[in-house]
Design a protein around this motif. Structure first.
Motif, PDB file in Angstrom:
ATOM      1  N   PRO A 123       0.817  -1.220   0.000  1.00  0.00           N
ATOM      2  CA  PRO A 123       0.000   0.000   0.000  1.00  0.00           C
ATOM      3  C   PRO A 123       0.849   1.268   0.000  1.00  0.00           C
ATOM      4  O   PRO A 123       1.506   1.598   0.991  1.00  0.00           O
ATOM      5  CB  PRO A 123      -0.788  -0.128   1.304  1.00  0.00           C
ATOM      6  N   TRP A 124       0.819   1.976  -1.089  1.00  0.00           N
ATOM      7  CA  TRP A 124       1.592   3.220  -1.207  1.00  0.00           C
ATOM      8  C   TRP A 124       1.141   4.241  -0.162  1.00  0.00           C
ATOM      9  O   TRP A 124       1.957   4.927   0.456  1.00  0.00           O
ATOM     10  CB  TRP A 124       1.413   3.764  -2.624  1.00  0.00           C
ATOM     11  N   ASN A 125      -0.172   4.346   0.067  1.00  0.00           N
ATOM     12  CA  ASN A 125      -0.677   5.377   0.981  1.00  0.00           C
ATOM     13  C   ASN A 125      -0.182   5.199   2.410  1.00  0.00           C
ATOM     14  O   ASN A 125      -0.057   6.178   3.153  1.00  0.00           O
ATOM     15  CB  ASN A 125      -2.207   5.418   0.951  1.00  0.00           C
ATOM     16  N   GLU A 130       2.761  11.018   3.907  1.00  0.00           N
ATOM     17  CA  GLU A 130       2.941  12.406   3.498  1.00  0.00           C
ATOM     18  C   GLU A 130       3.990  12.434   2.401  1.00  0.00           C
ATOM     19  O   GLU A 130       4.909  11.609   2.390  1.00  0.00           O
ATOM     20  CB  GLU A 130       3.393  13.268   4.686  1.00  0.00           C
ATOM     21  N   ARG A 131       3.853  13.363   1.491  1.00  0.00           N
ATOM     22  CA  ARG A 131       4.796  13.431   0.386  1.00  0.00           C
ATOM     23  C   ARG A 131       6.229  13.527   0.904  1.00  0.00           C
ATOM     24  O   ARG A 131       6.572  14.427   1.681  1.00  0.00           O
ATOM     25  CB  ARG A 131       4.499  14.632  -0.515  1.00  0.00           C
ATOM     26  N   GLY A 132       7.055  12.557   0.490  1.00  0.00           N
ATOM     27  CA  GLY A 132       8.461  12.569   0.876  1.00  0.00           C
ATOM     28  C   GLY A 132       8.753  11.944   2.226  1.00  0.00           C
ATOM     29  O   GLY A 132       9.922  11.852   2.623  1.00  0.00           O
ATOM     30  N   GLY A 171      -7.798   3.250  -3.856  1.00  0.00           N
ATOM     31  CA  GLY A 171      -7.046   2.085  -4.308  1.00  0.00           C
ATOM     32  C   GLY A 171      -5.628   2.025  -3.774  1.00  0.00           C
ATOM     33  O   GLY A 171      -4.740   1.432  -4.397  1.00  0.00           O
ATOM     34  N   GLY A 172      -5.410   2.614  -2.608  1.00  0.00           N
ATOM     35  CA  GLY A 172      -4.080   2.598  -2.018  1.00  0.00           C
ATOM     36  C   GLY A 172      -3.183   3.733  -2.478  1.00  0.00           C
ATOM     37  O   GLY A 172      -2.038   3.840  -2.010  1.00  0.00           O
ATOM     38  N   LEU A 173      -3.663   4.573  -3.370  1.00  0.00           N
ATOM     39  CA  LEU A 173      -2.885   5.747  -3.758  1.00  0.00           C
ATOM     40  C   LEU A 173      -2.971   6.780  -2.631  1.00  0.00           C
ATOM     41  O   LEU A 173      -4.041   6.967  -2.034  1.00  0.00           O
ATOM     42  CB  LEU A 173      -3.417   6.359  -5.057  1.00  0.00           C
ATOM     43  N   PRO A 174      -1.888   7.466  -2.315  1.00  0.00           N
ATOM     44  CA  PRO A 174      -1.931   8.448  -1.218  1.00  0.00           C
ATOM     45  C   PRO A 174      -2.821   9.635  -1.562  1.00  0.00           C
ATOM     46  O   PRO A 174      -2.810  10.141  -2.690  1.00  0.00           O
ATOM     47  CB  PRO A 174      -0.458   8.867  -1.063  1.00  0.00           C
ATOM     48  N   SER A 175      -3.570  10.100  -0.587  1.00  0.00           N
ATOM     49  CA  SER A 175      -4.533  11.174  -0.824  1.00  0.00           C
ATOM     50  C   SER A 175      -3.854  12.490  -1.175  1.00  0.00           C
ATOM     51  O   SER A 175      -4.454  13.348  -1.829  1.00  0.00           O
ATOM     52  CB  SER A 175      -5.424  11.353   0.415  1.00  0.00           C
ATOM     53  N   TRP A 176      -2.594  12.659  -0.754  1.00  0.00           N
ATOM     54  CA  TRP A 176      -1.920  13.934  -1.046  1.00  0.00           C
ATOM     55  C   TRP A 176      -1.686  14.130  -2.548  1.00  0.00           C
ATOM     56  O   TRP A 176      -1.410  15.253  -2.997  1.00  0.00           O
ATOM     57  CB  TRP A 176      -0.610  14.068  -0.276  1.00  0.00           C
ATOM     58  N   ASN A 194       6.201  11.470 -11.646  1.00  0.00           N
ATOM     59  CA  ASN A 194       7.267  11.898 -10.735  1.00  0.00           C
ATOM     60  C   ASN A 194       7.054  11.335  -9.332  1.00  0.00           C
ATOM     61  O   ASN A 194       7.997  10.904  -8.661  1.00  0.00           O
ATOM     62  CB  ASN A 194       7.346  13.421 -10.674  1.00  0.00           C
ATOM     63  N   ALA A 195       5.797  11.316  -8.894  1.00  0.00           N
ATOM     64  CA  ALA A 195       5.486  10.783  -7.565  1.00  0.00           C
ATOM     65  C   ALA A 195       5.721   9.278  -7.518  1.00  0.00           C
ATOM     66  O   ALA A 195       6.279   8.752  -6.536  1.00  0.00           O
ATOM     67  CB  ALA A 195       4.039  11.108  -7.197  1.00  0.00           C
ATOM     68  N   VAL A 196       5.310   8.556  -8.563  1.00  0.00           N
ATOM     69  CA  VAL A 196       5.530   7.112  -8.622  1.00  0.00           C
ATOM     70  C   VAL A 196       7.020   6.805  -8.625  1.00  0.00           C
ATOM     71  O   VAL A 196       7.490   5.902  -7.916  1.00  0.00           O
ATOM     72  CB  VAL A 196       4.847   6.502  -9.866  1.00  0.00           C
ATOM     73  N   ASN A 197       7.787   7.536  -9.402  1.00  0.00           N
ATOM     74  CA  ASN A 197       9.230   7.282  -9.489  1.00  0.00           C
ATOM     75  C   ASN A 197       9.908   7.444  -8.131  1.00  0.00           C
ATOM     76  O   ASN A 197      10.772   6.639  -7.758  1.00  0.00           O
ATOM     77  CB  ASN A 197       9.865   8.223 -10.515  1.00  0.00           C
ATOM     78  N   LYS A 198       9.536   8.477  -7.394  1.00  0.00           N
ATOM     79  CA  LYS A 198      10.144   8.689  -6.075  1.00  0.00           C
ATOM     80  C   LYS A 198       9.753   7.580  -5.107  1.00  0.00           C
ATOM     81  O   LYS A 198      10.572   7.121  -4.299  1.00  0.00           O
ATOM     82  CB  LYS A 198       9.728  10.059  -5.539  1.00  0.00           C
ATOM     83  N   TYR A 199       8.499   7.130  -5.203  1.00  0.00           N
ATOM     84  CA  TYR A 199       8.054   6.027  -4.353  1.00  0.00           C
ATOM     85  C   TYR A 199       8.791   4.735  -4.702  1.00  0.00           C
ATOM     86  O   TYR A 199       9.299   4.036  -3.818  1.00  0.00           O
ATOM     87  CB  TYR A 199       6.545   5.853  -4.519  1.00  0.00           C
ATOM     88  N   PHE A 200       8.872   4.420  -5.976  1.00  0.00           N
ATOM     89  CA  PHE A 200       9.581   3.214  -6.410  1.00  0.00           C
ATOM     90  C   PHE A 200      11.066   3.279  -6.051  1.00  0.00           C
ATOM     91  O   PHE A 200      11.686   2.238  -5.788  1.00  0.00           O
ATOM     92  CB  PHE A 200       9.410   3.010  -7.912  1.00  0.00           C
ATOM     93  N   ASP A 201      11.638   4.473  -6.041  1.00  0.00           N
ATOM     94  CA  ASP A 201      13.046   4.604  -5.664  1.00  0.00           C
ATOM     95  C   ASP A 201      13.272   4.185  -4.218  1.00  0.00           C
ATOM     96  O   ASP A 201      14.387   3.766  -3.846  1.00  0.00           O
ATOM     97  CB  ASP A 201      13.515   6.055  -5.853  1.00  0.00           C
ATOM     98  N   HIS A 202      12.255   4.284  -3.391  1.00  0.00           N
ATOM     99  CA  HIS A 202      12.358   3.844  -2.000  1.00  0.00           C
ATOM    100  C   HIS A 202      11.909   2.400  -1.831  1.00  0.00           C
ATOM    101  O   HIS A 202      12.489   1.661  -1.026  1.00  0.00           O
ATOM    102  CB  HIS A 202      11.515   4.757  -1.093  1.00  0.00           C
TER     103      HIS A 202
END
Length: 291
Positions: A123-125, A130-132, A171-176, A194-202
């Motif tokens: 779950p990404w959310n 919070e962003r970042g 669907g598990g996407l963050p509300s922000w 851009n948001a997906v890439n940063k999440y996948f990088d972690h």
């Protein structure tokens, strides 16, 4: 890095194959009608025994051939692991929905039911509330859950999304993500990508070392989830595939869609599968068009 997706030489089947991701019990494949009489589990099938004791994460040391699809001459299509016919008997345990103290108990019960594989969403959310700000600790320690699955003798099918559905808000996407009026969810819109890439990088560096070919229990990874029922951007699934490959995800990759949507949700070079609540005569007609 950035190379074209590797596809199995056995994906161009005339028969069909289906992986069922139901809430608790998932698995296997369905035979073409002409082969149904010799399919395992049918009324007149010849009894067969499988010894998979050596095909467990703890026992299997030599790993040169991961989970693959094959179509033996005169036989039904099947999965193989290290060249041995392998039937995926799997169920879902979502680590983020079970108290960490109960993980082992749930996985042992899954194993006691005769299952050999556990699948889980990511779950990404929850991992980026919070962003970042990322959290993979405590009840969200995905690595610990995967390693525990291997310890009790279970293989893992990982379903990292980014969209997972799973009866979660958005669907598990963050509300922000909704704070950006320019963002278009589940598309190649720059803000969303851009948001997906940063999440996948972690996320991906945590799970890539746990893949089968690197000694871990992850035998397959799902690309997104049921995109065929949304399908707003034909470039989205190819983008996600490359995002996973470029970060070190390999082995068997798959998509999962409803029976009517599989032709829109699949991506070239990836095994297509369908979600089903029950078998119908025409359940596989759309899947047969692909493989």
């Amino acid at each position: 890095m950035g190379s074209a997706p590797r596809s199995s030489p056995c994906l161009s089947w005339r028969g069909g194959l289906c992986v069922l991701f139901l809430p608790f019990v998932s698995s296997a494949f369905a035979p073409p009608a002409k082969h149904r009489n010799n399919f395992i589990g049918t009324r007149h099938a010849h009894p067969r025994r499988f010894d998979w004791s050596h095909l467990t994460p703890r026992q299997l040391k030599n790993r040169s051939r991961g989970l693959q699809t094959e179509e033996p001459a005169g036989r039904n299509p099947c999965f193989t692991l290290e060249g041995h016919e392998f039937l995926i008997l799997g169920g879902s345990v979502h680590y983020f929905r079970v108290p960490r103290a109960s993980w082992r108990d749930r996985l042992l019960k899954l194993r006691a039911c005769g299952l050999n594989t556990v699948s889980t969403y990511v779950p990404w959310n929850l991992h980026e509330p919070e962003r970042g700000t990322f959290d993979f600790s405590g009840n969200l320690d995905l690595e610990a859950f995967i390693l525990l699955a291997a310890e009790v003798g279970l293989w893992v099918i990982l379903r990292p999304g980014p969209y997972i559905c799973s009866e979660m808000d958005l669907g598990g996407l963050p509300s922000w993500l909704l704070q950006d009026p320019a963002s278009q969810l589940r598309t190649t819109n720059r803000s969303f990508v851009n948001a997906v890439n940063k999440y996948f990088d972690h996320l991906i560096p945590r799970v890539a070392p746990l893949q089968y070919h690197r000694g871990g229990p992850i035998i397959a990874v799902q690309v997104e989830n049921e995109y065929g029922s949304f399908y707003r951007d034909k470039a989205y699934m190819p983008y996600l595939l490359q995002a996973l490959l470029q970060r070190g995800i390999g082995g068997l990759l798959l998509t999962a869609d409803n029976t009517e949507d599989v032709t829109r949700g699949h991506v070239k070079g990836v095994l297509a599968s369908i979600n089903m609540k029950g078998f119908k005569v025409d359940s596989f007609k759309h899947l047969y068009k692909l493989q």
